[in-house]
Design an enzyme around this catalytic site. Sequence first.
Site, PDB file in Angstrom:
ATOM      1  N   ASP A  79       0.820  -1.209   0.000  1.00 60.10           N
ATOM      2  CA  ASP A  79       0.000   0.000   0.000  1.00 60.10           C
ATOM      3  C   ASP A  79       0.852   1.255   0.000  1.00 60.10           C
ATOM      4  O   ASP A  79       2.044   1.227   0.319  1.00 60.10           O
ATOM      5  CB  ASP A  79      -0.941   0.008   1.202  1.00 60.10           C
ATOM      6  CG  ASP A  79      -0.201  -0.060   2.532  1.00 60.10           C
ATOM      7  OD1 ASP A  79       0.800  -0.812   2.629  1.00 60.10           O
ATOM      8  OD2 ASP A  79      -0.610   0.624   3.491  1.00 60.10           O
ATOM      9  N   GLU A 146       0.011  -1.346   5.686  1.00 55.25           N
ATOM     10  CA  GLU A 146       1.085  -0.851   6.556  1.00 55.25           C
ATOM     11  C   GLU A 146       0.890   0.614   6.904  1.00 55.25           C
ATOM     12  O   GLU A 146       1.083   1.029   8.046  1.00 55.25           O
ATOM     13  CB  GLU A 146       2.438  -1.055   5.865  1.00 55.25           C
ATOM     14  CG  GLU A 146       3.653  -0.821   6.749  1.00 55.25           C
ATOM     15  CD  GLU A 146       4.192   0.613   6.716  1.00 55.25           C
ATOM     16  OE1 GLU A 146       5.143   0.917   7.452  1.00 55.25           O
ATOM     17  OE2 GLU A 146       3.648   1.438   5.941  1.00 55.25           O
ATOM     18  N   GLU A 147       0.510   1.409   5.914  1.00 56.42           N
ATOM     19  CA  GLU A 147       0.421   2.844   6.123  1.00 56.42           C
ATOM     20  C   GLU A 147      -0.772   3.239   6.986  1.00 56.42           C
ATOM     21  O   GLU A 147      -0.754   4.282   7.634  1.00 56.42           O
ATOM     22  CB  GLU A 147       0.332   3.563   4.770  1.00 56.42           C
ATOM     23  CG  GLU A 147       1.539   3.360   3.864  1.00 56.42           C
ATOM     24  CD  GLU A 147       2.794   4.069   4.359  1.00 56.42           C
ATOM     25  OE1 GLU A 147       2.795   4.569   5.504  1.00 56.42           O
ATOM     26  OE2 GLU A 147       3.779   4.099   3.609  1.00 56.42           O
TER      27      GLU A 147
END
Length: 499
Positions: A79, A146-147
């Site tokens: 991502d 992840e973000e």
Amino acid sequence: MNEHLRDLSPSLVWRHFRTLCDTPRPSGQEAALVALLERWADERGLDHERDAAGNLLIRKPATPGCEQAPGVVLQGHLDMVAQANSDHPHDFTRDPLDTYVEDGWLHARGTTLGADNGLGVAAALAVLEDDSLRHGHLEALFTVEEESSMGGALGLAEGWLQGRFLLNLDSEDRGQVYIGCAGGADVLVSADLPTSPVKADERVWRLSLTGLIGGHSGIDIHKGRGNANRLLVRVLRTLEPCGVRLIDYRGGTLRNALPREAFATVALNVQEGEAAQARVGELHQELATELAGVDDGLRLSLEAVAPPSGDPLTATASHLLVAALHAAPCGVERMSIEVPGVVETSNNLGVVALEAGHLHLCALVRSLRDSATRDMGDRFRALFGLIGVETRIENAYPGWTPNPGSPLLARFRRLHQRRLGNDAEVKVIHAGLECGILGGKYPHLEMISFGPQIRGAHSPDERVEIDSVEEFWGLLRELIEALADEQMLHGQHQASSGA
């Protein structure tokens, strides 16, 4: 789209990065990219599988003769941070990125570039495709979300990874290698606050604060840049003598990006309009002076607007909310003693929204100490508890404890010195690499993190230095071959000794 990327070197890496630029992949919406990579793996005869969290693992057998070498895990996240300038309409769920080269750097027009962590993913895919590379058993782990929450790493299947060494490809500084990172947690505040209609002696105004640089809420938190939420709340606090009541508020879009813009609609006593405009003009100058040399693009304005459909908060609710936001921790809390020059604990007041009386706040606490992360979350609970508002702590993840004696680190440093003529700086980063989470699930893994030179991550100023990508690719290939060769030689030496 992005045809010019095929002219860059190393072509294998840039070809995969072009695919990532052409495939929308904001956090939480990586499924289309995962399906595309699965088809690619099938075409190359590579084994792959997903876990329940949506992470993708692609495996490649060892080169003949390297079967006894410990396996290597290449790891990155699929991502990207979805940030666009307000004057640049872009649908991150549908539109490809529009990249261009300027002065040796690759940019995207008006949006984030996704080099974080698209180039790490592209390099891992290039390794899988490069049949000239000598290697042990390879696993490419591509995580999701992840973000937004570290959700992919937190939900990673156990008993999945077989490798001995993990190369995290999510760092952003050439000449550096990372061996530790901060942990963190999301702080969420939500409430339905009391409202009352606009009064006959009130007029509605629109406050706008724009033009800030923004940036990564970990890597850039110590640079003195403005936080649009912190600054606009300061303006609201200053306007309280004018009888200000909040109608709506919108500041920041992501908890891990320094907010660049914030907007508030307010009701003011009709007789205080001129005084409020004068005070906003003074504040504009004050803030511009304070941020001079760091964030020079600040713009602050107050304009009369037509009354919106929603009602403002009551005077008491507006006062308490502005006071709590004004007192909330924001920025660097403490610098590390053990790792000089590195932030130990910080908080980013990333997203604040108020609509129809409903408040939503999302902050991101980071710390090299998990105890400090917990304490910062508790401070939010205590602060907003004073005004009767609930606070939740979610998506907590551990830090990555440094291991300066790591043999993998020593190998990388020798390689860096031999290949580039200088030693790599060994660093600890105030950002949320997934290594801490992965190490907790797979404690046998020995890990380092390195990558190309990326600047402006998490903002539309994101860019990557093109030459650094070739350097990064060369280091990655040679390290993988060195790990295979050293282990082969070690195995041959043991066999001859045993005979």
